[in-house]
Motif scaffolding. Structure first.
Motif, short mmCIF file in Angstrom:
data_model
loop_
_atom_site.label_atom_id
_atom_site.label_comp_id
_atom_site.label_asym_id
_atom_site.label_seq_id
_atom_site.Cartn_x
_atom_site.Cartn_y
_atom_site.Cartn_z
N PHE A 166 -7.71 10.87 -1.16
CA PHE A 166 -6.61 10.25 -0.42
C PHE A 166 -5.82 11.30 0.35
N GLN A 173 -2.32 11.62 3.08
CA GLN A 173 -1.17 10.96 3.70
C GLN A 173 -0.48 11.91 4.66
N VAL A 224 -4.55 1.68 -1.21
CA VAL A 224 -3.80 2.46 -0.21
C VAL A 224 -2.96 1.55 0.66
N ASP A 260 -9.49 7.04 -5.38
CA ASP A 260 -8.79 8.17 -4.74
C ASP A 260 -9.49 8.50 -3.43
N GLY A 299 -6.54 6.84 3.41
CA GLY A 299 -5.36 7.56 3.81
C GLY A 299 -4.37 6.71 4.58
#
Length: 227
Positions: free
Chosen positions: A3, A5, A66, A144, A147
């Motif tokens: 992931f 961000q 997400v 996991d 994004g």
């Protein structure tokens, strides 16, 4: 890839938003070739035009964890742009997700994939664009990956967080603030001329004479005859 961000993008300039709310979106197509999502992404719910800042979301493995996270941080005027990684079977947006975005003031949601709960989403007034609909949904798998506010692809267009998103019944456009800002005044001027052009057509004018197209064709014919 785990992931990722990125930072929250800057808000769109208020003056630019005001102008975009007045312009005919296809007028931008007179000057640009890039940024237009392919015709497969259409408005399935809602009637309002969309003008807003791109919040990008990348999903993977049929997991919407997400997206559920990102939706809680939606700000007024945001347009959620969802890259499903090519998955056109699992719907990441349905009634509750659409309600979350609508209640937080989102301007719209664009999904490069499918959505669900069309009848239930309709009352929220949130414009929803997608390739189609499905009763098969994504799951909360807590993978996991994916994004938020990272570069994504939607409708064949590379979209950056913070890009301008424009969408209406005709389709969807993504563009940088710099590109759109450089064109908006020209586009508005073009729009202002259209009523006069239509009136001239009503009076019997030929379209090619008004645009210069007929003069160009006459020039080709003349050059061909001279040869």
């Amino acid at each position: 890839m785990p992931f990722s961000q990125g930072p929250t993008p800057a808000a769109l300039p208020a003056e630019l938003v005001e102008k975009l709310e007045r312009v005919s979106f296809p007028t931008l197509g007179h000057y640009l070739e890039e940024g237009f999502a392919d015709y497969g992404i259409r408005r399935l719910v809602g009637t309002k035009r969309v003008v807003g800042r791109a919040v990008t979301v990348r999903l993977t493995a049929q997991d919407s964890t997400v997206l559920h996270h990102a939706a809680g941080w939606c700000e007024p005027g945001d347009v959620f742009v969802i890259d499903t990684g090519g998955d056109t079977r699992h719907a990441p947006v349905g009634e509750v997700l659409a309600a979350t975005l609508a209640l937080r003031g989102a301007a719209g949601v664009i999904v490069d994939g499918v959505v669900t709960d069309l009848d239930e989403v309709e009352p929220f007034g949130l414009p929803v664009y997608a390739r189609g609909s499905s009763v098969l949904t994504t799951k909360l798998l807590s993978v996991d990956a994916g994004g938020v506010n990272i570069p994504v692809t939607c409708g064949g267009v590379a979209v950056q967080p913070g890009d301008v998103v424009l969408a209406d019944r005709n389709g969807v456009f993504f563009g940088s603030v710099d590109v759109v800002s450089a064109l908006i005044d020209t586009a508005l001027a073009d729009d202002a001329e259209e009523p006069e052009l239509v009136e001239e057509l009503r009076q019997g004018a030929r379209r090619g004479d008004l645009t210069g197209a007929s003069a160009a064709v006459a020039g080709w014919a003349s050059a061909g005859g001279a040869a």
